[in-house]
Scaffold this active site. Sequence first.
Site, mmCIF file in Angstrom:
data_model
loop_
_atom_site.group_PDB
_atom_site.id
_atom_site.type_symbol
_atom_site.label_atom_id
_atom_site.label_comp_id
_atom_site.label_asym_id
_atom_site.label_seq_id
_atom_site.Cartn_x
_atom_site.Cartn_y
_atom_site.Cartn_z
ATOM 1 N N VAL A 110 54.676 1.967 56.806
ATOM 2 C CA VAL A 110 54.656 2.891 57.938
ATOM 3 C C VAL A 110 54.406 2.090 59.212
ATOM 4 O O VAL A 110 53.366 1.440 59.358
ATOM 5 C CB VAL A 110 53.568 3.970 57.774
ATOM 6 N N ILE B 66 51.282 10.951 53.378
ATOM 7 C CA ILE B 66 51.858 9.755 52.762
ATOM 8 C C ILE B 66 50.866 9.092 51.813
ATOM 9 O O ILE B 66 51.264 8.555 50.770
ATOM 10 C CB ILE B 66 52.369 8.761 53.837
ATOM 11 N N GLY C 113 57.998 12.902 58.608
ATOM 12 C CA GLY C 113 57.988 11.456 58.837
ATOM 13 C C GLY C 113 57.002 10.787 57.911
ATOM 14 O O GLY C 113 56.766 11.249 56.790
ATOM 15 N N GLU C 114 56.427 9.666 58.370
ATOM 16 C CA GLU C 114 55.437 8.903 57.607
ATOM 17 C C GLU C 114 56.016 8.221 56.376
ATOM 18 O O GLU C 114 55.301 7.535 55.653
ATOM 19 C CB GLU C 114 54.247 9.776 57.162
ATOM 20 N N GLY C 115 57.295 8.441 56.068
ATOM 21 C CA GLY C 115 57.856 7.932 54.822
ATOM 22 C C GLY C 115 57.662 8.875 53.656
ATOM 23 O O GLY C 115 57.908 8.502 52.498
#
Length: 355
Positions: free
Chosen positions: A53, A88, A313-315
């Site tokens: 990240v 995440i 987001g964040e992966g």
Amino acid sequence: MNNQHALKQQLQWAIDNKTKPPGSLGQLEEIALQAGLIQQSLKPAVNNPHIVVFAGDHGIAKTGLVNPFPQEVTAQMVLNFLRGGAAINVFCKQNNINLTVVDAGVNIPGWDDALASDHFVRASIGHGTANYLETAAMSESSAAAAIEAGRSIVAQLALQGCNTIGFGEMGIGNTSSAALIMSAITGIAVEDCVGRGTGVNDQQLQTKIATLQKAFQLHELNKYSTQPITLLSRIGGYEIAMMTGAYLAAAEHHMIIVVDGFIATAALLLAQQIEPSVRDYCIFAHTSNEQAHKAMLDALHAKPLLQLGMRLGEGTGAALAIPLIRAAVAFLEEMASFDTAGVSNATEPSDSTKA
């Protein structure tokens, strides 16, 4: 090229000869084939998977024109990542995925030494970018330095045995940079590339669109569709630039790259401008609920694995997709073939019954 063609034929034969009707595992079969081609192996594997990240601040966020949350949230969320409290963290822990958090350019002068961690990389190029409504977001040399930093971080993970990687991001205002990058590279109008990001209301969305149209015109971004470093310098973020370099290094090390959402895909558009073959290493995790992500995926001829209405987001999407990739390589490695199982395969029709 001949070796690649031969490997593809061998992989396809191995997939088709498992104890199942041809194609019955659907997209998992496509993943198994792609993983084998990426790793140049008949027995691909997911080893030491990582999500990285990248966090960075954007000068535009200080204006409040494109984001409902204050810029300070970027640094606060980095601390949340390091303390294990974000989505995440939960998904990586659940799926046995390593997590690395990178300060690519957060607007904070320093981090408490107590937060030092093997999972925290301080690679800051600057304390946030400049406001691109007034000037370029960063210098071209800073953009290039960020790309190289991203390359280096992934190269180090490759030395640690990581062969499967996904990238996430944190940066208030970064959906705006991603939208401008998308518009410049794909030629799609700015208003069709802009979404709600962290949750702007209808009035805020119109202000965001007008602000980004102004930025696009100010920097004449249509001139830079094939100049990724210049494009980054005008309206990018340090975290997006580092992700761009990370994609390039992952491809160079023959990693399986798991592409996350809108901002991560914008960074891929930039990486592909630098090295077109990077696309071959990518498996697309999901279709984000951010308005323009589907159009961005279409431009890349991508076929994402999941559709969960996510836009965090964040992966997080990549972390949820890695178990599916594990399943794909596992069936290729462990599932019996018709020969080994003693199961009769489908037979060709006899001459008398062929059409």
